[in-house]
Design an enzyme around this catalytic site. Structure first.
Site: not given
Length: 267
Positions: A156-157
């Site tokens: 993800c981030t």
């Protein structure tokens, strides 16, 4: 539905990226390109062979990380023969997720885990991600351990944190669907996929994609038979009820609502 939240979020992340990217590039320039030479995988310890060194996987926890980003890959890897997965943080102890309602204990501090074989950085909420992107202690540790890892990975981030450390310059990578534009700002080349392998760097897309990457790593750290067996062991056979898990096919209203929900905003 207003897009005010999306605009504010983009502004905060863009500011943070600009403030941290320069430092990350300067810190890694002497080491050359982030993309690694072809990877050589050590033979992991078998269940019956205690003499060989275990493959150490460090999952970096920080205040505001997303639970499944860390726990999904953990479940895919923690039972692989010869692999030990350890939760680490700036300080050992309880670390809260992005909802603030769940805590996971980091068994070791960064100082106690100076040279893991595999580094995994989960994504998080906006505050958790941006705080980590400007945390010099965390970024320095990431750069140090990356020199010796077999694999350096993110979910993800978490890829934005890798980027803030200067490790994604010119590297194909993916991230959470709403954060794709920021990969370019940290020098990465956005590449679609549930996970993207580039040299020894593997980046996974959003949240549940960390399970896909974890199973891929299970096979890479052992063999395909183990990877297949782990996929069955965790009964990973997705059959989502709504079919809206792909942002490229979900409608605009669903995407906007998803961002509000993930941010904990009122709906």
């Amino acid at each position: 539905m207003s897009d005010r939240y999306g605009q504010d979020r983009r502004g905060v992340l863009r500011t943070m990226v600009g403030a941290t990217l320069g430092a990350g590039i300067a810190a890694t320039a002497a080491a050359g390109p982030a993309a690694a030479d072809p990877v050589t995988i050590p033979v992991p310890e078998s269940a019956a062979d205690g003499d060989r060194k275990r493959v150490e996987v460090a999952v970096l926890l920080y205040e505001g990380f997303t639970a499944l980003d860390a726990v999904g890959p953990y479940e895919a890897l923690c039972r692989v023969p010869g692999v030990r997965v350890t939760m680490v943080a700036a300080k050992a102890g309880l670390v809260r997720t992005d909802t603030g309602e769940l805590g996971i204990a980091a068994a070791k501090s960064l100082r106690q885990m100076p040279r893991p074989d595999v580094l995994l950085i989960p994504g998080g909420g906006e505050l958790g991600t941006t705080s980590s992107m400007s945390n010099t202690q965390v970024l320095d540790w990431i750069r140090r351990v990356h020199r010796h890892t077999i694999w350096t990975t993110s979910v993800c981030t978490g890829s934005l944190i890798l980027g803030a450390a200067g490790l994604l310059r010119g590297v194909p990578a993916t991230t959470y669907w709403a954060s794709r534009p920021y990969l370019k700002e940290v020098g990465a080349i956005y590449t679609p996929g549930r996970f993207v392998e580039a040299g020894k760097i593997i980046t996974a897309a959003g949240v549940s994609a960390g399970i896909d990457m974890g199973l891929h790593l299970a096979a890479r750290l052992s063999n395909e038979q183990i990877g297949r067996a782990m996929e069955l062991a965790v009964e990973y056979d997705p059959d989502p009820p709504f079919g809206t898990g792909n942002p490229d096919t979900a409608d605009a209203e669903t995407r906007a609502l998803a961002l509000k929900l993930i941010a904990g905003a009122a709906v």
